[in-house]
Design an enzyme around this catalytic site. Sequence first.
Site, short mmCIF file in Angstrom:
data_model
loop_
_atom_site.label_atom_id
_atom_site.label_comp_id
_atom_site.label_asym_id
_atom_site.label_seq_id
_atom_site.Cartn_x
_atom_site.Cartn_y
_atom_site.Cartn_z
N MET A 1 38.71 40.23 34.87
CA MET A 1 37.42 40.14 35.55
C MET A 1 36.80 41.52 35.69
O MET A 1 37.52 42.52 35.84
CB MET A 1 37.59 39.52 36.94
CG MET A 1 38.09 38.09 36.90
SD MET A 1 36.94 36.98 36.10
CE MET A 1 37.95 35.50 36.01
N CYS A 2 35.48 41.59 35.65
CA CYS A 2 34.75 42.85 35.64
C CYS A 2 33.57 42.75 36.59
O CYS A 2 33.41 41.77 37.31
CB CYS A 2 34.27 43.17 34.22
SG CYS A 2 35.54 42.98 32.93
#
Length: 711
Positions: free
Chosen positions: A1-2
């Site tokens: 996830m970013c």
Amino acid sequence: MCRLMVYLGDPIVVADLVTRPSHSVMKQSFAARERLTGGPGYIPLSINADGCGIGWYAREVERKDGDVTPGIYTSISPAWNDVNLERITPKIVSPLIFAHVRAAMVGTPVVQMKCHPFSIGRYMWMHNGEIGGFSALRLPLLNALRPEVAQKCPCFESDTAVAFAVFLNQLDDPMVQLAPTALAPLMAATIATIRHVAVQNGRGDETSMLNFVVSDGRTVVAARYTNATDEPASLHYATGSAFRRKKEASADFRLEYHDKRSRLGLVASEPLTDEVADWAQVPPNHMVVLMHSEGSFVDTLVLPIDCESPEVQDHVTRCFRALDQSIADNAPQALQQAPGGIPRALKRPSFATGEDVPVATAPETIFEETGQSVLSVAADGTRVFSGSPAGTIHVFDLQTGKLLHTLDDHSHAVFSLAVADGRLFSSSMRVVNEWDLTSPDGAARARPRLLSTRHHSDGDVLALAAAKGVVIGGPRDVSIHVEKACADGVTQNSEATVGEQKGELVRARALLTDALTGGHVSTVYAVVVRGRWLFSAAGDAAVKIWDLDAGKHKASLYGHAGAVMALADVQKQPSSGPDADAQKERSNGSDAATSPSDGQEERSDAPDGGFWLLSGGRDNSVRVWDTDTRECVRVLKGHADDVLALCGGFGGRFYSASADGTIRAWSTATWSCTQIFHHEDTVPLAIWPTERGVGSGAADGKVRSWLVDRK
């Protein structure tokens, strides 16, 4: 996830988005607030330390040899520790900016070729999330590509890069710019392809988080999607006139609002500012489309990604067709403007007419000046109320123009005002206030008393209408809320539960809309209520009819080429009916038509035919609708710019205000323009009818009343 962010609008210094704000993407690299875990293989929720990147498109004037490809900077350093990011972002000015900070799974290589954004040709791409079961799907996805596309895939080991290749596989040439409305269907098809390949290969049950963002240098599409029953990864959007510091050298930035039209759009995994009211959440499995429209304004659409409803598909198709008509070929003009430029609404309007129509340049009264732009106006017969970008409401004496009171209970721009049954309703960021205009001692100049504050879930409430017992608001999150007004003598200053308790009339958000239930797919700019019928207008070029008793959408009216900014209703005059079908105006055949909802066959369900509905749009026209037949019977032209406001008037007249700096008076008997009121050097943003003519609130901060020629 970013974490990611994209900006489209007037050119801005990249640092003002990426590094300087108190909750910028760089700050989110070590202090993220909303990141999902992504499973046990991810590093802590607040940390996104596995690389960073920015992408930007040059302004037209700065492009060398017609180069339309984006600039890209990526690094494997954490954003907070990347000295080059700090060095270059204050030096780059761009109208379209991507920014990304990466959080990789434990064991995943931290290499530059996996850092976002990616670019091929004129297209730029980034992603927050993951393709579930990607290790098993990589080869089937690559095998589905044309050989020349597969060879251009930036990184075979990256699910983001392979997804980008799936998107590009739908294009004939990545250097060709498509119509602004073409990117959204391609994004939806990319997600559908990935899901289809997953199902075919036995990985359909594995969770995918597909928050993709793509741009061709003019249009942005950002998707928020998951195939799981849980919430997808976070994604928010915001629009406004400018994005600036609150104070010099401060890390606190804010969105400014100079009128209802937007000059910028932002989409981000997390809000960049502490003013959460500026931001609306993208609904799950929807996508946001940001695109430049006429005059360098930015249109925003919120569309379902996977929808099988023929009615919704028809509405989106009509919306795209109308907006494609309105997209200006002068979009590069936005790329050439200097950062911090004055919004067009505050610039000197152009006005010229060869018509044989009287033109008035001197108002009857100029009200006491307040020094603040006027976004909204309303009147109750003795007083005039004006709303400002600073959140204040000014109360004037209608006869003398003197300032009586200043109400400062709103903390953000007051977008809309409405008066009904001795009450004033005012809308702002996620808030609608209700004021008591009556005075216990009967004093005509008494200060209005705040009765209630209603909180909405997402976005600014740009549209407002009030009728007996109800107040109707249209927040920026493309919904419409119908609420009960406070009972006499009741003060309700908290967010109450739905229903009626202890005799107090409280919040009743029973309506209404998202795209899947027949609603708008863009910002609601105007609402009008008449009896049980509600009419709404939005940036998707449509006017919609709602049955308040049933809480359902009944029909959609199409014909405008571009956003519909204003609505009004006027009583039919005995001699004002069009002759017959020969006088009915339709543009481009079927586009100027009605789209019914299911079960609309019974015409007894239609509003009464005793009034005309008026709509004004960014195609510079006013349309007259027969609410009984639901057909456009007249298209009134004459304005040289956006129609921003409409109101009915006395003596068989109505009025339209435009960004060309004029208000036009129209006769409902002849449908002709009878007089023009010219605002020199400014734009009328809001109007109201007076017994002697029309009143206006303008971008220069002045409230004026104009005397109509009754000859």
